[in-house]
Design an enzyme around this catalytic site. Structure first.
Site, PDB file in Angstrom:
ATOM      1  N   ASP A  96       0.855  -1.196   0.000  1.00  0.00           N
ATOM      2  CA  ASP A  96       0.000   0.000   0.000  1.00  0.00           C
ATOM      3  C   ASP A  96       0.888   1.243   0.000  1.00  0.00           C
ATOM      4  OD1 ASP A  96      -2.398   1.637   0.508  1.00  0.00           O
ATOM      5  OD2 ASP A  96      -1.507   1.884   2.492  1.00  0.00           O
ATOM      6  N   ASP A 125      -0.521   5.201   0.725  1.00  0.00           N
ATOM      7  CA  ASP A 125      -0.898   6.205   1.731  1.00  0.00           C
ATOM      8  C   ASP A 125      -0.961   5.577   3.117  1.00  0.00           C
ATOM      9  OD1 ASP A 125      -1.552   8.737   0.206  1.00  0.00           O
ATOM     10  OD2 ASP A 125      -2.767   7.294  -0.887  1.00  0.00           O
TER      11      ASP A 125
END
Length: 256
Positions: A9, A11
């Site tokens: 991932d 953010d």
């Protein structure tokens, strides 16, 4: 346990807004040095793959645009399977516009359309909401890049696409179809690019409800980091726990 490849991932895991997370940067640099395959998978629909890879490189994180799968790309893939070349009324930013245009879809400003497609839109207006609602009431399908209610930034947690799109859902009574994490569309795209067996892959993320649930739903191991949305104090109350959890990716360096 050592894995042969990683889905990572962005953010809250690699950075918070414009602020890089140093331990994550060092982790990916070691993956790159060791030749371990990795892909970045993000619900962020506002930037293109090229823009995101450039942002990562500017932070010292080795990344090519081919190593980035966004929810905008997933949305274009999903729509192609439904109605290639359809017309779309779009609420979103550059990344979503580019992905749909590259996918051959017609972007219209008319509420007579096949799909209403919504990604994060930091220039949202009442009129945009109004057209989207009118289009859906006329029969357009409602697609959202993701249902994230909050996104981690250097300022703290800000409203995400799920929060913004809820206005349309409440007004029309139509729940959107989401294509980003934790849904299978975006995961299938990233897994196919890695080309490894599921037992050899781990999904790394900071948000239990998107990143970790995506890994669980896809049948791969998960590594939760407490650098973004989900706090360590929440772990005991989670029904399905992540396979592993670490304060940050510095703790996982020994396993690559």
């Amino acid at each position: 346990m050592k894995y042969k490849g990683y889905l990572i991932d962005l953010d809250g895991t690699m950075y918070r807004g414009s602020e890089p997370i140093k331990s994550a940067r060092d982790f990916v640099k070691k993956l790159h040095k060791n030749g371990t395959p990795y892909m970045f998978i993000t619900n962020n629909s506002s930037r293109s793959q090229k823009d995101i890879s450039q942002k990562l490189n500017d932070m010292g994180v080795p990344a090519t645009q081919e190593q980035v799968v966004t929810s905008s790309v997933a949305a274009a893939m999903y729509l192609k399977g439904l109605n290639q070349g359809a017309s779309c009324y779009l609420l979103g930013e550059k990344g979503l516009h580019e992905a749909l245009e590259d996918g051959g879809f017609s972007i219209t400003d008319d509420d007579n359309c096949d799909f209403v497609v919504m990604g994060i839109d930091r220039h949202i207006t009442y009129e945009k909401y109004a057209k989207a609602c009118l289009a859906i009431r006329k029969g357009a399908a409602f697609i959202v890049t993701n249902s994230d209610t909050a996104i981690p930034t250097e300022r703290g947690l800000l409203p995400g696409n799920g929060a913004l799109s809820s206005v349309i859902a409440v007004s029309t009574g139509v729940e959107p179809i989401a294509v980003g994490k934790p849904e299978p569309v975006i995961m299938e795209a990233a897994l196919s690019k890695l080309g490894l067996e599921k037992t050899d892959i781990a999904m790394i993320g900071d948000n239990y409800h998107t990143d970790i649930r995506a890994g669980i739903n896809a049948g791969i191991d998960t590594i939760m980091v407490f650098t973004g949305v989900t706090r360590k104090e929440e772990l005991p109350g989670l029904e399905k726990k992540p396979t592993h959890h670490v304060a940050d990716l510095r703790e996982w360096m020994a396993f690559i």
